[in-house]
Scaffold this motif. Structure first.
Motif, PDB file in Angstrom:
ATOM      1  N   ILE A 193       0.865  -1.169   0.000  1.00 54.27           N
ATOM      2  CA  ILE A 193       0.000   0.000   0.000  1.00 54.27           C
ATOM      3  C   ILE A 193       0.907   1.226   0.000  1.00 54.27           C
ATOM      4  N   ALA A 194       0.524   2.249  -0.763  1.00 56.96           N
ATOM      5  CA  ALA A 194       1.457   3.359  -0.964  1.00 56.96           C
ATOM      6  C   ALA A 194       0.715   4.671  -1.153  1.00 56.96           C
ATOM      7  N   TRP A 195       1.417   5.753  -0.791  1.00 56.12           N
ATOM      8  CA  TRP A 195       0.931   7.116  -1.007  1.00 56.12           C
ATOM      9  C   TRP A 195       2.032   7.911  -1.683  1.00 56.12           C
ATOM     10  N   ILE A 196       1.699   8.505  -2.815  1.00 55.80           N
ATOM     11  CA  ILE A 196       2.661   9.301  -3.566  1.00 55.80           C
ATOM     12  C   ILE A 196       2.622  10.728  -3.042  1.00 55.80           C
ATOM     13  N   GLN A 197       3.636  11.094  -2.274  1.00 54.74           N
ATOM     14  CA  GLN A 197       3.696  12.446  -1.713  1.00 54.74           C
ATOM     15  C   GLN A 197       4.125  13.458  -2.770  1.00 54.74           C
ATOM     16  N   ALA A 198       5.086  13.059  -3.596  1.00 48.87           N
ATOM     17  CA  ALA A 198       5.643  13.938  -4.613  1.00 48.87           C
ATOM     18  C   ALA A 198       6.247  13.062  -5.705  1.00 48.87           C
ATOM     19  N   PRO A 199       6.566  13.633  -6.868  1.00 51.64           N
ATOM     20  CA  PRO A 199       7.147  12.831  -7.942  1.00 51.64           C
ATOM     21  C   PRO A 199       8.444  12.117  -7.578  1.00 51.64           C
ATOM     22  N   ASP A 200       9.110  12.566  -6.521  1.00 57.93           N
ATOM     23  CA  ASP A 200      10.360  11.919  -6.119  1.00 57.93           C
ATOM     24  C   ASP A 200      10.292  11.288  -4.733  1.00 57.93           C
ATOM     25  N   ARG A 201       9.089  11.142  -4.167  1.00 55.47           N
ATOM     26  CA  ARG A 201       8.974  10.539  -2.839  1.00 55.47           C
ATOM     27  C   ARG A 201       7.643   9.794  -2.698  1.00 55.47           C
ATOM     28  N   ILE A 202       7.753   8.535  -2.277  1.00 52.58           N
ATOM     29  CA  ILE A 202       6.580   7.691  -2.057  1.00 52.58           C
ATOM     30  C   ILE A 202       6.699   7.029  -0.691  1.00 52.58           C
ATOM     31  N   TYR A 203       5.638   7.096   0.081  1.00 53.02           N
ATOM     32  CA  TYR A 203       5.545   6.387   1.356  1.00 53.02           C
ATOM     33  C   TYR A 203       4.812   5.067   1.123  1.00 53.02           C
ATOM     34  N   MET A 204       5.241   4.022   1.826  1.00 54.79           N
ATOM     35  CA  MET A 204       4.622   2.713   1.593  1.00 54.79           C
ATOM     36  C   MET A 204       4.754   1.788   2.798  1.00 54.79           C
ATOM     37  N   ARG A 205       3.889   0.800   2.811  1.00 52.49           N
ATOM     38  CA  ARG A 205       3.967  -0.322   3.751  1.00 52.49           C
ATOM     39  C   ARG A 205       3.839  -1.602   2.934  1.00 52.49           C
ATOM     40  N   VAL A 206       4.280  -2.705   3.515  1.00 47.76           N
ATOM     41  CA  VAL A 206       4.283  -3.946   2.736  1.00 47.76           C
ATOM     42  C   VAL A 206       3.894  -5.138   3.589  1.00 47.76           C
ATOM     43  N   TRP A 207       3.100  -6.014   2.986  1.00 50.33           N
ATOM     44  CA  TRP A 207       2.787  -7.327   3.550  1.00 50.33           C
ATOM     45  C   TRP A 207       3.513  -8.348   2.686  1.00 50.33           C
ATOM     46  N   GLU A 208       4.531  -8.988   3.254  1.00 50.17           N
ATOM     47  CA  GLU A 208       5.341  -9.913   2.471  1.00 50.17           C
ATOM     48  C   GLU A 208       4.781 -11.322   2.535  1.00 50.17           C
ATOM     49  N   ARG A 209       4.698 -11.933   1.377  1.00 47.51           N
ATOM     50  CA  ARG A 209       4.256 -13.323   1.260  1.00 47.51           C
ATOM     51  C   ARG A 209       5.154 -14.215   2.106  1.00 47.51           C
ATOM     52  N   GLY A 210       4.555 -14.949   3.032  1.00 44.49           N
ATOM     53  CA  GLY A 210       5.308 -15.868   3.874  1.00 44.49           C
ATOM     54  C   GLY A 210       5.956 -15.241   5.090  1.00 44.49           C
ATOM     55  N   CYS A 211       5.811 -13.908   5.266  1.00 43.15           N
ATOM     56  CA  CYS A 211       6.456 -13.227   6.392  1.00 43.15           C
ATOM     57  C   CYS A 211       5.484 -12.373   7.202  1.00 43.15           C
ATOM     58  N   GLY A 212       4.518 -11.742   6.543  1.00 42.55           N
ATOM     59  CA  GLY A 212       3.657 -10.769   7.205  1.00 42.55           C
ATOM     60  C   GLY A 212       4.173  -9.364   6.953  1.00 42.55           C
ATOM     61  N   GLU A 213       3.693  -8.391   7.740  1.00 45.85           N
ATOM     62  CA  GLU A 213       4.142  -7.027   7.544  1.00 45.85           C
ATOM     63  C   GLU A 213       5.585  -6.897   8.023  1.00 45.85           C
ATOM     64  N   THR A 214       6.427  -6.313   7.175  1.00 43.21           N
ATOM     65  CA  THR A 214       7.831  -6.119   7.495  1.00 43.21           C
ATOM     66  C   THR A 214       8.186  -4.637   7.430  1.00 43.21           C
ATOM     67  N   LYS A 215       9.312  -4.296   8.014  1.00 43.34           N
ATOM     68  CA  LYS A 215       9.730  -2.894   8.053  1.00 43.34           C
ATOM     69  C   LYS A 215      10.203  -2.384   6.694  1.00 43.34           C
ATOM     70  N   ALA A 216      10.587  -3.302   5.818  1.00 47.60           N
ATOM     71  CA  ALA A 216      11.053  -2.897   4.500  1.00 47.60           C
ATOM     72  C   ALA A 216      11.025  -4.092   3.564  1.00 47.60           C
ATOM     73  N   CYS A 217      10.919  -3.809   2.268  1.00 47.77           N
ATOM     74  CA  CYS A 217      10.946  -4.857   1.253  1.00 47.77           C
ATOM     75  C   CYS A 217      11.513  -4.255  -0.018  1.00 47.77           C
ATOM     76  N   GLY A 218      12.658  -4.753  -0.456  1.00 51.33           N
ATOM     77  CA  GLY A 218      13.312  -4.193  -1.626  1.00 51.33           C
ATOM     78  C   GLY A 218      12.536  -4.426  -2.913  1.00 51.33           C
ATOM     79  N   THR A 219      12.077  -5.667  -3.134  1.00 45.28           N
ATOM     80  CA  THR A 219      11.295  -5.930  -4.336  1.00 45.28           C
ATOM     81  C   THR A 219       9.972  -5.174  -4.287  1.00 45.28           C
ATOM     82  N   GLY A 220       9.411  -5.024  -3.072  1.00 45.16           N
ATOM     83  CA  GLY A 220       8.175  -4.266  -2.930  1.00 45.16           C
ATOM     84  C   GLY A 220       8.354  -2.804  -3.285  1.00 45.16           C
TER      85      GLY A 220
END
Length: 275
Positions: A193-220
């Motif tokens: 899930i993500a919110w585009i604040q500006a053309p050069d900045r996006i805030y996001m959260r991620v639910w990783e398959r097999g892990c749950g919500e994590t603090k970061a996800c590179g592929t995400g």
């Protein structure tokens, strides 16, 4: 069994060195990959009764590249690719004298990925990963209904929200597992899930398959950036703000590949009984 605990923006991994040699490694490590069944991985990743991590990474020899990465999610399933995990692997092999190279090729289940390691004094601080070309072709992503998804070595479902408040209040712990295990995704899905604040900045959260919500996800982070670029909502370089910190995603206009840059850190090392 010896291990090293590492993380990329709080997305943490148990690193197991399977590159055995008579001089520097305990021969008992040989065959480690074979003993990492689902139950063993779950026990290692358990944050109360094990070491605790989002996943386990085995560092293996490769006939196609400098090293091979075998990745297990916290639930014991395997994953094709992990942007944070592969950066940790790059830092590990250099800092632990497995290589003197700062340009590496790493074999993954999603193909060979190229790494550039950036040194600070005599240690690696930041790693840049060539994540390949984002794939929006529905037939290449296991899904049973018409939906805009993206693959960056593993499948992702990206949802854009209207503001930061909605992003923070979104019940990802409820809808994440529902989407991950929805019959429309026969092999499961990572959810961003993500919110585009500006053309050069996006805030996001991620639910990783097999892990749950994590603090970061590179592929995400790459999946969200690719989706935003496709919608023309951001530029070719964007800072991705995750709960664990910031990653940078750049789009190569000539190569059409995404490049992920971010930190990798070692937390501690130890030894755990496997019996």
């Amino acid at each position: 069994m010896k291990f090293v605990k590492m993380h990329g923006l709080g997305n943490d991994f148990i690193m197991i060195d399977c590159l055995c040699d008579a001089d520097s490694r305990d021969k008992r490590v040989s065959g480690t990959e074979d003993i990492l069944n689902r139950e063993t991985v779950q026990r290692l990743c358990d944050r109360h009764y094990g070491i605790g991590a989002d996943g386990v990474i085995c560092i293996l020899p490769s006939a196609r590249a400098d090293f091979r990465m075998k990745l297990y999610n916290a639930d014991g399933s395997t994953a094709q690719m992990c942007g944070n995990g592969i950066r940790c692997l790059g830092k590990y092999v250099y800092d632990h004298d497995r290589t003197e190279k700062v340009n590496l090729q790493i074999e993954t289940d999603a193909g060979v990925r190229q790494l550039i390691l950036y040194k600070e004094t005599d240690r690696i601080n930041t790693v840049r990963v060539d994540m390949g070309t984002p794939d929006f072709v529905p037939e290449h992503i296991p899904v049973r209904f018409s939906y805009t998804c993206v693959s960056v070595g593993n499948p992702h479902c990206v949802i854009f929200l209207k503001d930061k408040e909605e992003l923070e209040q979104f019940a990802l712990e409820k809808y994440g597992p529902e989407l991950e295990h929805h019959p429309s995704f026969p092999e499961g899905i990572n959810v961003e899930i993500a919110w585009i604040q500006a053309p050069d900045r996006i805030y996001m959260r991620v639910w990783e398959r097999g892990c749950g919500e994590t603090k970061a996800c590179g592929t995400g982070a790459c999946a969200v950036a690719a989706a935003a670029m496709r919608m023309r909502k951001c530029g070719p370089s964007v800072n991705m703000q995750l709960p664990g910190g910031q990653l940078r995603v750049d789009y190569g206009i000539r190569s059409r590949n995404l490049y992920l840059t971010g930190p990798a850190e070692e937390i501690y090392s130890g030894e755990i009984a496997m019996g």
